[in-house]
Scaffold this motif. Structure first.
Motif, PDB file in Angstrom:
ATOM      1  N   HIS A 166       0.841  -1.201   0.000  1.00  0.00           N
ATOM      2  CA  HIS A 166       0.000   0.000   0.000  1.00  0.00           C
ATOM      3  C   HIS A 166       0.873   1.247   0.000  1.00  0.00           C
ATOM      4  CE1 HIS A 166       0.682   1.030   4.260  1.00  0.00           C
ATOM      5  NE2 HIS A 166       0.650  -0.272   4.509  1.00  0.00           N
ATOM      6  N   CYS A 167       0.236   2.400  -0.161  1.00  0.00           N
ATOM      7  CA  CYS A 167       0.975   3.663  -0.315  1.00  0.00           C
ATOM      8  C   CYS A 167       0.955   4.559   0.915  1.00  0.00           C
ATOM      9  CB  CYS A 167       0.423   4.448  -1.509  1.00  0.00           C
ATOM     10  SG  CYS A 167       0.550   3.574  -3.084  1.00  0.00           S
ATOM     11  N   GLU A 168       0.292   4.150   1.976  1.00  0.00           N
ATOM     12  CA  GLU A 168       0.209   4.978   3.178  1.00  0.00           C
ATOM     13  C   GLU A 168       1.586   5.132   3.825  1.00  0.00           C
ATOM     14  OE1 GLU A 168      -2.464   6.671   4.493  1.00  0.00           O
ATOM     15  OE2 GLU A 168      -3.364   6.140   2.560  1.00  0.00           O
ATOM     16  N   GLU A 169       1.825   6.320   4.400  1.00  0.00           N
ATOM     17  CA  GLU A 169       3.121   6.605   5.038  1.00  0.00           C
ATOM     18  C   GLU A 169       3.143   6.010   6.446  1.00  0.00           C
ATOM     19  OE1 GLU A 169       5.719   7.879   3.608  1.00  0.00           O
ATOM     20  OE2 GLU A 169       4.651   8.185   1.717  1.00  0.00           O
ATOM     21  N   THR A 170       3.210   4.716   6.501  1.00  0.00           N
ATOM     22  CA  THR A 170       3.297   4.007   7.779  1.00  0.00           C
ATOM     23  C   THR A 170       4.490   3.064   7.726  1.00  0.00           C
ATOM     24  OG1 THR A 170       1.813   2.265   6.974  1.00  0.00           O
ATOM     25  CG2 THR A 170       0.796   4.120   8.138  1.00  0.00           C
ATOM     26  N   ASP A 171       4.731   2.370   8.802  1.00  0.00           N
ATOM     27  CA  ASP A 171       5.862   1.449   8.858  1.00  0.00           C
ATOM     28  C   ASP A 171       5.652   0.289   7.888  1.00  0.00           C
ATOM     29  OD1 ASP A 171       8.275   0.348   9.758  1.00  0.00           O
ATOM     30  OD2 ASP A 171       7.196  -0.966  11.153  1.00  0.00           O
ATOM     31  N   LYS A 172       6.559   0.168   6.920  1.00  0.00           N
ATOM     32  CA  LYS A 172       6.474  -0.895   5.917  1.00  0.00           C
ATOM     33  C   LYS A 172       7.867  -1.456   5.659  1.00  0.00           C
ATOM     34  CE  LYS A 172       4.549   1.955   3.033  1.00  0.00           C
ATOM     35  NZ  LYS A 172       3.972   2.549   1.799  1.00  0.00           N
ATOM     36  N   LYS A 173       7.900  -2.691   5.214  1.00  0.00           N
ATOM     37  CA  LYS A 173       9.153  -3.322   4.841  1.00  0.00           C
ATOM     38  C   LYS A 173       9.233  -3.435   3.324  1.00  0.00           C
ATOM     39  CE  LYS A 173       9.461  -6.152   9.044  1.00  0.00           C
ATOM     40  NZ  LYS A 173       9.583  -7.548   9.580  1.00  0.00           N
ATOM     41  N   SER A 174      10.441  -3.519   2.810  1.00  0.00           N
ATOM     42  CA  SER A 174      10.612  -3.756   1.382  1.00  0.00           C
ATOM     43  C   SER A 174      10.128  -5.170   1.056  1.00  0.00           C
ATOM     44  CB  SER A 174      12.088  -3.622   0.999  1.00  0.00           C
ATOM     45  OG  SER A 174      12.340  -4.208  -0.267  1.00  0.00           O
ATOM     46  N   LEU A 175       9.371  -5.308  -0.024  1.00  0.00           N
ATOM     47  CA  LEU A 175       8.887  -6.635  -0.404  1.00  0.00           C
ATOM     48  C   LEU A 175      10.049  -7.608  -0.568  1.00  0.00           C
ATOM     49  CD1 LEU A 175       6.702  -8.638  -1.310  1.00  0.00           C
ATOM     50  CD2 LEU A 175       6.944  -7.717  -3.630  1.00  0.00           C
ATOM     51  N   LYS A 176      11.097  -7.154  -1.220  1.00  0.00           N
ATOM     52  CA  LYS A 176      12.245  -8.043  -1.463  1.00  0.00           C
ATOM     53  C   LYS A 176      12.886  -8.518  -0.166  1.00  0.00           C
ATOM     54  CE  LYS A 176      13.361  -6.136  -6.018  1.00  0.00           C
ATOM     55  NZ  LYS A 176      14.384  -5.469  -6.850  1.00  0.00           N
ATOM     56  N   SER A 177      12.775  -7.709   0.899  1.00  0.00           N
ATOM     57  CA  SER A 177      13.412  -8.082   2.167  1.00  0.00           C
ATOM     58  C   SER A 177      12.639  -9.166   2.921  1.00  0.00           C
ATOM     59  CB  SER A 177      13.570  -6.847   3.062  1.00  0.00           C
ATOM     60  OG  SER A 177      12.306  -6.419   3.570  1.00  0.00           O
ATOM     61  N   VAL A 178      11.372  -9.340   2.599  1.00  0.00           N
ATOM     62  CA  VAL A 178      10.572 -10.326   3.333  1.00  0.00           C
ATOM     63  C   VAL A 178      10.334 -11.609   2.539  1.00  0.00           C
ATOM     64  CG1 VAL A 178       9.404  -8.514   4.627  1.00  0.00           C
ATOM     65  CG2 VAL A 178       8.323  -9.428   2.576  1.00  0.00           C
ATOM     66  N   LEU A 179      10.621 -11.562   1.226  1.00  0.00           N
ATOM     67  CA  LEU A 179      10.384 -12.752   0.401  1.00  0.00           C
ATOM     68  C   LEU A 179      11.344 -13.876   0.765  1.00  0.00           C
ATOM     69  CD1 LEU A 179       9.799 -11.176  -3.127  1.00  0.00           C
ATOM     70  CD2 LEU A 179       8.084 -12.201  -1.612  1.00  0.00           C
ATOM     71  N   ILE A 180      10.828 -15.087   0.718  1.00  0.00           N
ATOM     72  CA  ILE A 180      11.615 -16.291   1.015  1.00  0.00           C
ATOM     73  C   ILE A 180      11.549 -17.210  -0.197  1.00  0.00           C
ATOM     74  CG2 ILE A 180      11.875 -18.279   2.547  1.00  0.00           C
ATOM     75  CD1 ILE A 180      10.300 -16.678   4.653  1.00  0.00           C
ATOM     76  N   PRO A 181      12.701 -17.579  -0.781  1.00  0.00           N
ATOM     77  CA  PRO A 181      12.682 -18.469  -1.949  1.00  0.00           C
ATOM     78  C   PRO A 181      11.914 -19.759  -1.672  1.00  0.00           C
ATOM     79  CG  PRO A 181      14.875 -17.556  -1.629  1.00  0.00           C
ATOM     80  CD  PRO A 181      14.073 -17.168  -0.414  1.00  0.00           C
ATOM     81  N   LYS A 182      11.188 -20.209  -2.668  1.00  0.00           N
ATOM     82  CA  LYS A 182      10.420 -21.467  -2.647  1.00  0.00           C
ATOM     83  C   LYS A 182       9.227 -21.427  -1.687  1.00  0.00           C
ATOM     84  CE  LYS A 182      13.649 -23.198  -5.323  1.00  0.00           C
ATOM     85  NZ  LYS A 182      14.581 -22.085  -5.378  1.00  0.00           N
ATOM     86  N   LYS A 183       8.950 -20.270  -1.117  1.00  0.00           N
ATOM     87  CA  LYS A 183       7.850 -20.136  -0.174  1.00  0.00           C
ATOM     88  C   LYS A 183       6.590 -19.667  -0.896  1.00  0.00           C
ATOM     89  CE  LYS A 183       5.889 -19.513   3.983  1.00  0.00           C
ATOM     90  NZ  LYS A 183       5.634 -20.580   4.967  1.00  0.00           N
ATOM     91  N   LYS A 184       5.466 -20.263  -0.569  1.00  0.00           N
ATOM     92  CA  LYS A 184       4.196 -19.806  -1.136  1.00  0.00           C
ATOM     93  C   LYS A 184       3.909 -18.411  -0.609  1.00  0.00           C
ATOM     94  CE  LYS A 184      -0.708 -20.961  -1.579  1.00  0.00           C
ATOM     95  NZ  LYS A 184      -1.794 -21.927  -1.255  1.00  0.00           N
ATOM     96  N   VAL A 185       3.567 -17.498  -1.527  1.00  0.00           N
ATOM     97  CA  VAL A 185       3.353 -16.113  -1.118  1.00  0.00           C
ATOM     98  C   VAL A 185       2.058 -15.563  -1.705  1.00  0.00           C
ATOM     99  CG1 VAL A 185       4.790 -15.273  -3.027  1.00  0.00           C
ATOM    100  CG2 VAL A 185       4.365 -13.784  -1.067  1.00  0.00           C
TER     101      VAL A 185
END
Length: 236
Positions: A166-185
Motif C-alpha cells: 500500500h501507499c500509506e506513510e506508515t511502517d512498511k518493509k521492502s517486499l524483497k526483504s521479506v520474500l523467502i525463496p520457494k515459499k508460497k506467497v
C-alpha cells in the motif's frame, strides 16, 4: 513452435477434436492439413505432440503422438489485485504476469474500487493466450471476484507468506526483504485509490505484512507486475 490449448486432454488421450473456433484457426488461418504437426497443452503441466488426421474447419481431428511434462514453477505466487477502472489495464497485468510466472489470481473488491464487475470469460481467454504465446504448460488459476475481507479471512491465505502493498506513510518493509525463496506467497494489491486505512489494519490483524514496492507511486497494474517480477527474480 505453434502451441494450442485444450483442457480435455490427458496422458491416456489418443485423439482429440478441437472446437469450431480453434479448428477454424488451425485450418483456415494457419492452413494446416492432414499430416501437419503441432503441440498442445492441457494447462496442467503437459505438452503433447499432435498430428492432424482430419483438417475439418468445424472440428479438426488430431492424434496424440507423445507427451512431455514441463517442470512447474519453483514457487507459488498468488496475487489478489483489485480490478482497475480501465479493463484493458487489468488484462495487461494478467497477460504479463502469466508470461513472467504466476500461480493464481483473485480479483478483490475493495472500499475504493471503481470497478466491481469483471468479465471472467474474457479474462480466461487472456490467460490462455498469454500461456500459449509464452510457451508455458501451466495455466494460472483465475478465481471469482471476492470482497477484500472475505479474501483476507479465507482458507486460501493459510500457510503462506502474506503481504499487503500500500501507499500509506506508515511502517512498511521492502517486499524483497521479506520474500523467502520457494515459499508460497500471497500479495494484496489495491485499487487506484489504494486500500482504505481500515482495510490495511484489518489485513495486519490477519497476519499480512505491510510492504513497499519502491519509492515511486505505481498504478495498480504496474504494482502487481513489480510484485510478480520480484517473486520470480528471488526464485531464479
Amino acid at each position: 513452435m505453434q502451441l494450442f490449448y485444450t483442457p480435455n486432454i490427458s496422458e491416456n488421450s489418443k485423439e482429440i477434436t478441437f472446437d469450431k473456433e480453434e479448428s477454424r484457426h488451425i485450418v483456415k488461418v494457419l492452413r494446416m492439413k492432414e499430416g501437419d504437426s503441432f503441440k498442445i497443452t492441457n494447462g496442467k503441466g503437459s505438452f503433447f505432440d499432435a498430428e492432424v488426421i482430419s483438417a475439418n474447419p468445424k472440428g479438426c481431428l488430431v492424434k496424440i503422438i507423445s507427451e512431455e511434462v514441463q517442470q512447474p514453477l519453483s514457487y507459488q505466487l498468488h496475487i489478489a489485485v483489485a480490478p482497475t477502472k480501465l479493463n484493458d489495464r487489468y488484462e495487461w497485468f494478467m497477460e504479463k504476469a502469466t508470461e513472467i510466472g504466476i500461480s493464481e489470481i483473485t480479483p478483490i473488491i475493495c472500499d475504493h474500487s471503481e470497478r466491481k464487475v469483471i468479465k471472467s470469460e474474457r479474462y480466461e481467454k487472456i490467460l490462455q493466450s498469454a500461456m500459449k504465446q509464452s510457451l508455458k504448460a501451466y495455466l494460472p488459476i483465475l478465481n471469482e471476484a471476492v470482497s477484500f475481507k472475505n479474501f483476507v479471512t479465507s482458507e486460501k491465505t493459510t500457510e503462506s507468506l502474506k503481504c499487503i502493498a500500500h501507499c500509506e506513510e506508515t511502517d512498511k518493509k521492502s517486499l524483497k526483504s521479506v520474500l523467502i525463496p520457494k515459499k508460497k506467497v500471497i500479495i494484496l494489491i489495491g485499487p487506484e485509490g489504494d486500500f482504505s486505512n481500515e482495510e490495511i489494519e484489518f489485513a495486519k490483524t490477519s497476519g499480512f505484512i505491510p510492504v513497499t514496492l519502491g519509492e515511486s507511486r505505481l498504478r495498480t497494474e504496474t504494482a502487481a507486475i513489480v510484485a510478480c517480477h520480484s517473486v520470480a527474480f528471488i526464485n531464479e
